[in-house]
Every structure is written in C-alpha cells, then in structure tokens.
Motif scaffolding. Sequence first.
Motif, PDB file in Angstrom:
ATOM      1  N   GLU A   1      -4.360   2.225 -12.033  1.00  9.49           N
ATOM      2  CA  GLU A   1      -3.275   2.492 -11.081  1.00  9.49           C
ATOM      3  C   GLU A   1      -2.627   1.194 -10.605  1.00  9.49           C
ATOM      4  O   GLU A   1      -1.423   1.147 -10.356  1.00  9.49           O
ATOM      5  N   ASN A   2      -3.437   0.142 -10.462  1.00 13.50           N
ATOM      6  CA  ASN A   2      -2.884  -1.139 -10.032  1.00 13.50           C
ATOM      7  C   ASN A   2      -1.885  -1.708 -11.033  1.00 13.50           C
ATOM      8  O   ASN A   2      -1.068  -2.560 -10.676  1.00 13.50           O
ATOM      9  N   GLN A   3      -1.964  -1.256 -12.283  1.00 16.34           N
ATOM     10  CA  GLN A   3      -1.045  -1.743 -13.317  1.00 16.34           C
ATOM     11  C   GLN A   3       0.285  -0.981 -13.307  1.00 16.34           C
ATOM     12  O   GLN A   3       1.234  -1.390 -13.978  1.00 16.34           O
ATOM     13  N   GLN A   4       0.347   0.110 -12.559  1.00 16.49           N
ATOM     14  CA  GLN A   4       1.561   0.930 -12.556  1.00 16.49           C
ATOM     15  C   GLN A   4       2.603   0.360 -11.594  1.00 16.49           C
ATOM     16  O   GLN A   4       2.279  -0.357 -10.648  1.00 16.49           O
ATOM     17  N   LYS A   5       3.846   0.720 -11.843  1.00 17.36           N
ATOM     18  CA  LYS A   5       4.912   0.349 -10.907  1.00 17.36           C
ATOM     19  C   LYS A   5       4.862   1.302  -9.711  1.00 17.36           C
ATOM     20  O   LYS A   5       4.730   2.514  -9.881  1.00 17.36           O
ATOM     21  N   ALA A   6       4.961   0.726  -8.526  1.00  9.12           N
ATOM     22  CA  ALA A   6       4.902   1.547  -7.311  1.00  9.12           C
ATOM     23  C   ALA A   6       6.171   2.384  -7.180  1.00  9.12           C
ATOM     24  O   ALA A   6       7.274   1.881  -7.404  1.00  9.12           O
TER      25      ALA A   6
ATOM     26  N   VAL B   1      12.376   2.034   4.110  1.00  6.28           N
ATOM     27  CA  VAL B   1      11.485   2.046   2.950  1.00  6.28           C
ATOM     28  C   VAL B   1      10.067   1.857   3.466  1.00  6.28           C
ATOM     29  O   VAL B   1       9.779   0.876   4.154  1.00  6.28           O
ATOM     30  N   GLN B   2       9.198   2.809   3.181  1.00 10.58           N
ATOM     31  CA  GLN B   2       7.806   2.700   3.626  1.00 10.58           C
ATOM     32  C   GLN B   2       6.943   3.609   2.755  1.00 10.58           C
ATOM     33  O   GLN B   2       7.236   4.795   2.587  1.00 10.58           O
ATOM     34  N   ASP B   3       5.872   3.054   2.210  1.00  5.85           N
ATOM     35  CA  ASP B   3       4.996   3.841   1.348  1.00  5.85           C
ATOM     36  C   ASP B   3       4.422   5.038   2.100  1.00  5.85           C
ATOM     37  O   ASP B   3       4.232   4.999   3.323  1.00  5.85           O
ATOM     38  N   GLY B   4       4.134   6.081   1.344  1.00  7.60           N
ATOM     39  CA  GLY B   4       3.601   7.307   1.941  1.00  7.60           C
ATOM     40  C   GLY B   4       2.314   7.090   2.710  1.00  7.60           C
ATOM     41  O   GLY B   4       2.096   7.715   3.753  1.00  7.60           O
ATOM     42  N   ALA B   5       1.455   6.184   2.224  1.00  8.30           N
ATOM     43  CA  ALA B   5       0.192   5.917   2.932  1.00  8.30           C
ATOM     44  C   ALA B   5       0.471   5.279   4.287  1.00  8.30           C
ATOM     45  O   ALA B   5      -0.115   5.666   5.308  1.00  8.30           O
ATOM     46  N   ALA B   6       1.378   4.315   4.315  1.00  9.89           N
ATOM     47  CA  ALA B   6       1.698   3.623   5.570  1.00  9.89           C
ATOM     48  C   ALA B   6       2.375   4.552   6.565  1.00  9.89           C
ATOM     49  O   ALA B   6       2.263   4.337   7.787  1.00  9.89           O
ATOM     50  N   GLN B   7       3.056   5.580   6.075  1.00  6.78           N
ATOM     51  CA  GLN B   7       3.742   6.505   6.982  1.00  6.78           C
ATOM     52  C   GLN B   7       2.760   7.360   7.789  1.00  6.78           C
ATOM     53  O   GLN B   7       3.139   7.997   8.770  1.00  6.78           O
ATOM     54  N   HIS B   8       1.489   7.369   7.368  1.00  3.29           N
ATOM     55  CA  HIS B   8       0.499   8.121   8.140  1.00  3.29           C
ATOM     56  C   HIS B   8       0.098   7.408   9.420  1.00  3.29           C
ATOM     57  O   HIS B   8      -0.477   8.033  10.319  1.00  3.29           O
TER      58      HIS B   8
ATOM     59  N   GLN C   1       0.365   9.476  -5.253  1.00  3.62           N
ATOM     60  CA  GLN C   1       1.383   8.442  -5.484  1.00  3.62           C
ATOM     61  C   GLN C   1       1.511   7.443  -4.340  1.00  3.62           C
ATOM     62  O   GLN C   1       2.539   6.793  -4.178  1.00  3.62           O
ATOM     63  N   MET C   2       0.440   7.319  -3.539  1.00  2.00           N
ATOM     64  CA  MET C   2       0.460   6.396  -2.402  1.00  2.00           C
ATOM     65  C   MET C   2      -0.271   5.099  -2.729  1.00  2.00           C
ATOM     66  O   MET C   2      -1.034   5.008  -3.684  1.00  2.00           O
ATOM     67  N   ASP C   3      -0.060   4.100  -1.864  1.00  2.00           N
ATOM     68  CA  ASP C   3      -0.829   2.864  -1.921  1.00  2.00           C
ATOM     69  C   ASP C   3      -2.241   3.115  -1.405  1.00  2.00           C
ATOM     70  O   ASP C   3      -2.516   4.132  -0.751  1.00  2.00           O
ATOM     71  N   GLY C   4      -3.129   2.143  -1.657  1.00  2.00           N
ATOM     72  CA  GLY C   4      -4.469   2.207  -1.096  1.00  2.00           C
ATOM     73  C   GLY C   4      -4.448   1.842   0.379  1.00  2.00           C
ATOM     74  O   GLY C   4      -3.882   0.818   0.753  1.00  2.00           O
TER      75      GLY C   4
END
Length: 432
Positions: free
Chosen positions: A166-171, A230-237, A418-421
């Motif tokens: 997953e780290n190799q994928q484009k965010a 712009v904010q990743d789904g994980a950070a939006q929590h 599809q979120m960040d860690g």
Amino acid sequence: MSKNLRALAATACYQVVDQGKSLSEVLQKAQQELDSPLDKALLQEICFGVMRYLPQLETVCQKLMDKPLVKHLRPLQFLIYVGLYQLKFLRVPDHAAIGETVEAARALKGQSLTGLINAILRSVQRQPEVFDFSQAPLAVQYNHPGWIIQQLQQAYPEQWQQILAENQQKAPLWLRVNQLRTTPEAYLAALAEQGIAASQPFDYLPCALLLEQASDVTLLPGYAEGWFSVQDGAAQHAAYFLGARNKDSVLDACCAPGGKTCHILELAPEADVLALDKDPRRLDRVYDNLDRLGLDARVMAADAADPDDWAGFQTFDRILLDVPCSATGVIRRHPDIRWLRKKTDIAPLVELQQQILRKIWPLLKPDAELLYATCSVLPEENLQQIQAFLAEHPDAKLIPLAASHSQLHWQILPGQQQMDGFFYAKLRKTKR
C-alpha cells in the motif's frame, strides 16, 4: 524560461536523499522553475517515483556500473535513476526518456558523462530482466529500509507485506466540504457539472468526499471561496472523534498546517479554539487555511511540551493531541519519509510524545476529553504509549471514540478504506 525538467528532478531527489531535505519543500521550489502545469505534474511524478523505487533503481545501477558517482557528481547519479524510472514505470517513449535524460546531463554540467548515461539506459532498454528482484533482499523487493520492514513484521505478522504494498501506491484525493459555506450534496453536484466523479464513503462523515481521480485542487469548484479543504479520510476523523461543541474551550496542541483546526471550527463554529504549534513558519499555513475558509481561531507559536511558558491558568473542555510522530502511516503520500526517517529517531519521538501527554493532561478539565492521534503505524507510538499513560494516571480512562466507533482505540492501516495510516484513542479525565 523553463529549466530542464529531468535536471530539476535529479537535483530534487539528490537534495532529499543526500542532504536530508523534505521532498515537498524541494519539489515546490523546483516546480517554480517550470511554466507548464503538465511539466510540473511530470516533475512531481518522477520525483515521487524515484523516492518509491530508490532501492531497485540503485540495484540496477550496481549491476550496470563499476561504481556509483560520488561527491559533486552525485546529482548525475540521481539523474540516472530519473532515466531508469521513466524507462520502467512511465509511458514516456524510450527514445524520448533516454534523449531527454542525456540532455539533462548537459544541464547539470555532466557533459563528460553523457556517453555513460546513454549506455546505461540503453542497456536497460535491451535487458529488461535487470528489473527482476525476486531473489533480492527484502529491502530491495519492497523498496523500504530494512528497519521499517522489521518493525512492521514484528507488529503486523499477517499484514506487513500488504502495508508495504500500500505504501507503494499513489494516495487518492480526499476533500472535506466546508459545511459553513455549502453542503456535501451541493458540492457533489458542482463536481458532477465539471465531470468529476466523487463518493461519500462514510455515512457519519458526510463532508468527506473521495475523488475517483486526482486533480489540481486549485481548479476545483469553490477553491478560492473556501468550499472545501484537502484532507485525507483518516485525518478527517480527528475533529469528529474530538466532538467539540459550540462554546467549548478547545486546544489543538500541535496544529500545523491547520486542517484539523479548521475542521473543528466547521463543526463547532462558536468554539473557542487555541491552535498551537512550535514552529512559527508552519503557522503561516494555519493562517492561510483559516482565512480561505472564513474561520477564526487564536493561533500561537508555542511548545506543547512546555505549557508553563504559555498556558497560564487556561483549562480546556476538549484537547486534540496530534503529536509529532514517525509518520510511518503516510509513506504513500510522502514517499521520502522512508529515507528521511531513521530507526534512531523512534525512541526520542516516543519520549517526546510521553512528555507532551504528561504536560498537557493537567490542562484538561475534569470530565473533559483528550483525543490522542498520530499518523504512525508503530505500536510504541500508539497503543503502547496510551497503555503506559493509563498506568501512570489513575484519573485517565479510555472511552469509545464515537457513537459510530465503539472501540476504545483505532489503528487505521495504510490503504484501509483508501485512507492513510492513523491511530486514535480518546481519554476522559475522571473526577477523583
């Protein structure tokens, strides 16, 4: 006049790997040297790609070169990586990739090495098998430093390979609709009018939109008007779990670049929010975000680990503690992290996190709540950190994150929905 794109890419990658600079910082400066948006996008693609595949690119060079270029020639070594990445991973025609890379050597004052660079790239063109890494060490197979692989194997024996993949994928591109300016439904309709497909993955976070394709955010509808961030789904929590209400006193203790600060105010516009960050330069982004979104917070340059310097007699109903961390959960979004972060960084970070938690805890009112957050996947920064704190503080109690999330802590892994860690845990201060 635009400078040579490949030369800029090679120089940026050299500055990250050899000089320890942040890719986002050097890339922003390099992009200012280019006129075309397409060229700027290609520059980013190449730099991100070299960061993602650096061990494999180095290994190919080891097969084809007697020894790597050193000292003042190091930028030209990275130029070879730039050429290899184009040949292997981009849809640039081979002749163009080779020709442009050789031309870039001249721009880097490497005229005497153009023959060598041309020969290496043509060898790869003829021998694609040099990119077979099935027998290579794990660090080369997975394009990560060995210490990160070992940490993940230990912490996630069933999932470490998936995390590395997953780290190799484009965010993907996540947006957060500013509900003070528009509604998720209206914004989805505005995107659809421009032919941009997006979805709402979370019922409980209707303002979190996931775009099917990345896009230049400044060209999306309502950017200048502050309709979205712009904010990743994980950070939006974070703001959602924090649960601040109007009139609450809220501390965002490590706030830059301000995304979570703004989200708190979008959900509770009448909250009294103190946004704190140690680095005054990073606060510029916080001011910019607040201004664009039409929000108001008290912003202060101060160290969360030393509240004696700034807190006075203030206490808070809600505290967001998004502490400095290894950022091992956001490697797909910042691929240079794996080369900038060192194993020896982790213990001092864990100590700093402990210090901030201990120092900030007295600022929380009785019956009030603190949300601990990191963008790390390492247990010593996350659950182990919380367990150690609970053992020391009998007035701290773990509570469910939200009505929609009954668990007492949540480790999100990269790529999950599809979120960040990310890691979250919520503590309530009990009355003794």
